[in-house]
Scaffold this active site. Sequence first.
Site, PDB file in Angstrom:
ATOM      1  N   ASP A 135       0.774  -1.129  -0.171  1.00  0.00           N
ATOM      2  CA  ASP A 135       0.028  -0.026  -0.115  1.00  0.00           C
ATOM      3  C   ASP A 135       0.831   1.142   0.202  1.00  0.00           C
ATOM      4  O   ASP A 135       1.446   1.506   1.115  1.00  0.00           O
ATOM      5  CB  ASP A 135      -0.872  -0.036   1.211  1.00  0.00           C
ATOM      6  CG  ASP A 135      -1.939   0.933   1.249  1.00  0.00           C
ATOM      7  OD1 ASP A 135      -1.831   1.963   0.180  1.00  0.00           O
ATOM      8  OD2 ASP A 135      -2.761   0.998   2.264  1.00  0.00           O
ATOM      9  N   ASP A 172      -1.426   6.231  -6.174  1.00  0.00           N
ATOM     10  CA  ASP A 172      -2.098   5.402  -5.094  1.00  0.00           C
ATOM     11  C   ASP A 172      -2.349   3.982  -5.811  1.00  0.00           C
ATOM     12  O   ASP A 172      -2.863   3.538  -6.734  1.00  0.00           O
ATOM     13  CB  ASP A 172      -3.522   5.755  -4.755  1.00  0.00           C
ATOM     14  CG  ASP A 172      -3.535   4.937  -3.377  1.00  0.00           C
ATOM     15  OD1 ASP A 172      -2.637   4.561  -2.769  1.00  0.00           O
ATOM     16  OD2 ASP A 172      -4.829   4.875  -3.437  1.00  0.00           O
TER      17      ASP A 172
END
Length: 524
Positions: A188, A404
Amino acid sequence: MAEDSIHRRHFVLLFLLSLFTLSTYPAMARHLPPGSTPSPATAILDVSATRAQALQALSFAPSSHQPTSHLLPHSHSSTAAAISLAIHSRDFLPSSAAHRHPDYKALTLARLRRDAARVRSIAARAALAVGGVAASDMKPVAEDKVAPIAAADSIEGPIVSGTSVGSGEYFSRVGVGSPARPFYMVLDTGSDVNWLQCLPCADCYQQTGPVFDPSASSSYAPLSCDSSQCRSLDASACRNSSSTEAAFASDGGEASCLYQVSYGDGSFTVGDFATETLTFGLSDPVSGVAIGCGHDNEGLFVGAAGLLALGAGPLSFPSQISARSFSYCLVDRDSSSSSTLLISAGAAQFGEASAVTAPLLRNRRLETFHYVGLTGISVGGQMLSIPPSAFAMDESGAGGVIVDSGTAVTRLQGPTYTALRDAFRAGTASLPSPSAWLLFDTCYDLSSLTSVEVPTVGFHFPGGKELRLPAKNYLVPVDDAGTYCLAFAPTAASLSIIGNVQQQGIRVSFDLDNAVVGFSPNEC
């Protein structure tokens, strides 16, 4: 003279005809046979191939003897200057078979629900962070030079998508503890705290493989409340007694550090903050990594054992080992293949000449995220009329564009999205268009086609650089019937997000020393 006049008229007519053809060509979506060559303003979507690949995510059945407790998987070749991990898509983990969806529409709905929760989380964090910050508090990453990696020169490993096992779309298998035991962990770029589920469990969700037992690791060491790692937590607490007497005694009688991480989707993890040894593929173990040992974990994290944080904050894994660069390539979410995450002590390598580079920016109010200097978007080879302010970060820390790995669908400010959508619709007017499909308001019925030519979509960066996306990175299947939708969406948040659908098949490299992010197509 008359003959010259006729020639001039013919020339003018041909010139005007050529202008008309060029101006209208991007608006012509054509049904093409496989192997056809598109124009510079268009790209070919292989409908047959993408529909066939979508079926893989529905039919994947891991081997019943797939190992879950042996040593770590073989990594891609690495040098002394890199740590490598294999990256996998979420729908191809061993646990995915237990969460099988009845059809591709149900799978897409599950993905979009996770994606909406992810975007809400990012928007909430951005809203809390912005305001009252001076322009001097925002600066490129290059101003914060980092020291060479101490524990290991670099790290490389495989990446897997995490869509069907909770919050998180891509996963890697990481060795935790001494002796090392492998665990699937979410990768992440939008998180800073590493963590995994730990025994004893007050509340642990179902994960692939056994839960980590810190008492079985000789390298597990609780952190005290006055440690620098504990002070770096956004949310921490102290306690004067430990869940185990041995753990408290090993901490010299000092109060031990507790951590808590909450996500906008309602997920959270709470437990002890400790240091542990991590092992990545065939690379040397990395000791002393601060990691949360979660005893109470709830939310969307079903399947993954925990999370490996790749954000820009001080507690993320690259920051803790003072990495100078890292890169990843995200495989198609419907593909069972894997690619690699590479964390290195050396400068970023951007691959072939086709690599596109852009400024890597930092927001002092929201230091977790990796911001990129986007300047414009084109459709069909034509720049959209979008003001630079639509992509800029202002003095309060609001705005900007982040890259992201956890967000699937790229989110753009409302007017920016509308400009992109309208230009794309104009270039696909000949395609049958069904009604809107949940998040997506621009969809097409491609059930009768094997391939189709559609307008290109490109991201533009300073210096006239363009990242032209493959058609399958912005026109995606959403059901079994052949419905495809434009994978962009509007957002009311202050920032825009380049999601992982648009990143698929492109190596994204972060040069932390020189404040540069690189996009290298076909470098997986």
